[in-house]
Design a protein around this motif. Structure first.
Motif, PDB file in Angstrom:
ATOM      1  N   VAL A   4      55.919  12.817 -23.894  1.00 11.12           N
ATOM      2  CA  VAL A   4      55.844  13.287 -22.510  1.00 11.12           C
ATOM      3  C   VAL A   4      54.468  13.896 -22.268  1.00 11.12           C
ATOM      4  N   GLY A   5      53.854  13.519 -21.146  1.00  9.25           N
ATOM      5  CA  GLY A   5      52.575  14.087 -20.741  1.00  9.25           C
ATOM      6  C   GLY A   5      52.751  14.993 -19.536  1.00  9.25           C
ATOM      7  N   ILE A   6      52.063  16.125 -19.565  1.00  8.11           N
ATOM      8  CA  ILE A   6      52.092  17.095 -18.471  1.00  8.11           C
ATOM      9  C   ILE A   6      50.649  17.439 -18.154  1.00  8.11           C
ATOM     10  N   GLY A   7      50.233  17.268 -16.901  1.00  9.40           N
ATOM     11  CA  GLY A   7      48.883  17.704 -16.570  1.00  9.40           C
ATOM     12  C   GLY A   7      48.293  17.044 -15.353  1.00  9.40           C
ATOM     13  N   GLY A   8      47.308  17.711 -14.818  1.00  8.51           N
ATOM     14  CA  GLY A   8      46.601  17.206 -13.661  1.00  8.51           C
ATOM     15  C   GLY A   8      46.239  18.334 -12.720  1.00  8.51           C
ATOM     16  N   THR A   9      45.848  17.947 -11.533  1.00  3.87           N
ATOM     17  CA  THR A   9      45.502  18.903 -10.481  1.00  3.87           C
ATOM     18  C   THR A   9      46.234  18.472  -9.214  1.00  3.87           C
ATOM     19  N   LEU A  10      45.985  19.159  -8.134  1.00  2.00           N
ATOM     20  CA  LEU A  10      46.610  18.761  -6.871  1.00  2.00           C
ATOM     21  C   LEU A  10      46.070  17.420  -6.367  1.00  2.00           C
ATOM     22  N   ARG A  11      44.957  16.992  -6.919  1.00  2.00           N
ATOM     23  CA  ARG A  11      44.372  15.704  -6.525  1.00  2.00           C
ATOM     24  C   ARG A  11      44.926  14.605  -7.425  1.00  2.00           C
ATOM     25  N   SER A  40      50.800  15.567  -8.698  1.00  2.52           N
ATOM     26  CA  SER A  40      51.671  15.603  -7.518  1.00  2.52           C
ATOM     27  C   SER A  40      53.101  15.967  -7.893  1.00  2.52           C
ATOM     28  N   THR A  41      53.553  15.547  -9.065  1.00  4.36           N
ATOM     29  CA  THR A  41      54.893  15.918  -9.539  1.00  4.36           C
ATOM     30  C   THR A  41      54.944  17.415  -9.835  1.00  4.36           C
ATOM     31  N   LEU A  42      53.898  17.916 -10.490  1.00  6.16           N
ATOM     32  CA  LEU A  42      53.845  19.343 -10.818  1.00  6.16           C
ATOM     33  C   LEU A  42      53.750  20.195  -9.560  1.00  6.16           C
ATOM     34  N   ALA A  43      53.048  19.693  -8.538  1.00  5.72           N
ATOM     35  CA  ALA A  43      52.903  20.435  -7.287  1.00  5.72           C
ATOM     36  C   ALA A  43      54.238  20.592  -6.569  1.00  5.72           C
ATOM     37  N   ALA A  44      55.177  19.681  -6.827  1.00  8.29           N
ATOM     38  CA  ALA A  44      56.493  19.749  -6.188  1.00  8.29           C
ATOM     39  C   ALA A  44      57.403  20.789  -6.837  1.00  8.29           C
ATOM     40  N   SER A  76      44.956  20.291 -18.921  1.00  4.86           N
ATOM     41  CA  SER A  76      44.668  21.235 -17.844  1.00  4.86           C
ATOM     42  C   SER A  76      43.189  21.181 -17.494  1.00  4.86           C
ATOM     43  N   PRO A  77      42.887  21.330 -16.212  1.00  5.64           N
ATOM     44  CA  PRO A  77      41.497  21.601 -15.880  1.00  5.64           C
ATOM     45  C   PRO A  77      41.184  23.016 -16.353  1.00  5.64           C
ATOM     46  N   VAL A  83      43.956  28.231 -18.127  1.00  8.66           N
ATOM     47  CA  VAL A  83      44.858  27.133 -17.796  1.00  8.66           C
ATOM     48  C   VAL A  83      45.167  27.209 -16.304  1.00  8.66           C
ATOM     49  N   SER A  84      45.206  26.073 -15.637  1.00  9.14           N
ATOM     50  CA  SER A  84      45.482  26.082 -14.198  1.00  9.14           C
ATOM     51  C   SER A  84      46.892  26.598 -13.929  1.00  9.14           C
TER      52      SER A  84
END
Length: 185
Positions: A4-11, A40-44, A76-77, A83-84
């Protein structure tokens, strides 16, 4: 093996999310089933509520995916050397795994990826993620991937990895994840 991968930004399609995706793709080429929870999934996800209660469908999907996985990739950025909030909120939600027979990240390898505008931010953020993974009983892979977005250009116009050093690090981390994540028979 399930990774499983977790990560990104709002973009959507951020460098961080794409780097996590690259590690997952390398794991898939080595035989793993993969699932990405990107920006986008994390932002939800709502802000983590330690009181629990009814979890949203998005929260339940993340918790169940991590519960069932053999390994993780967290990216994470590096925001101001940390960590974001987006990624930290997702990690905090995994407190729901605390009473499992295999709590948190127990015994699982965790590949770590950081993308930031400077080497200091990449190093400090990578160190913070390592501390979090240790606290959650996981095994950070020996190789962490730190990308300085000011100096390095990881992706070509077509989205493929353009930097040979980063591509090599992605392959090496995937190899470590797959080797350390093998469940004994």
């Amino acid at each position: 093996m399930k990774v499983v991968g977790i990560g990104g930004t709002l973009r959507d399609g951020s460098s961080t999310e794409r780097l996590v995706g690259a590690v997952l793709a390398a794991c898939a080429r080595k035989g793993a089933q993969t699932q990405l929870f990107g920006g986008s999934t994390l932002a939800a996800l709502p802000h983590f509520d330690p009181q629990g209660g009814e979890r949203t469908q998005a929260e339940a999907q993340l918790v169940e995916a991590v519960r069932a996985c053999d390994a993780l990739v967290i990216g994470s950025p590096g925001y101001h050397g940390g960590v974001s909030g987006l990624v930290k909120n997702a990690i905090d939600l995994l407190e729901d795994l605390r009473e499992d027979a295999r709590p948190y990240f127990d015994g699982r390898p965790v590949g770590l990826v950081v993308s930031a505008a400077g080497w200091q931010a990449t190093g400090v953020t990578l160190g913070a993620l390592r501390g979090i993974v240790h606290a959650m009983r996981g095994w950070p892979t020996p190789l962490g991937i730190a990308v300085n977005s000011v100096v390095q250009r990881p992706f070509a116009a077509d989205g493929s990895l353009a930097d040979d050093d980063i591509a090599g690090a992605v392959e090496a981390q995937a190899t470590q994840i797959m080797a350390f994540g093998k469940v004994p028979a």
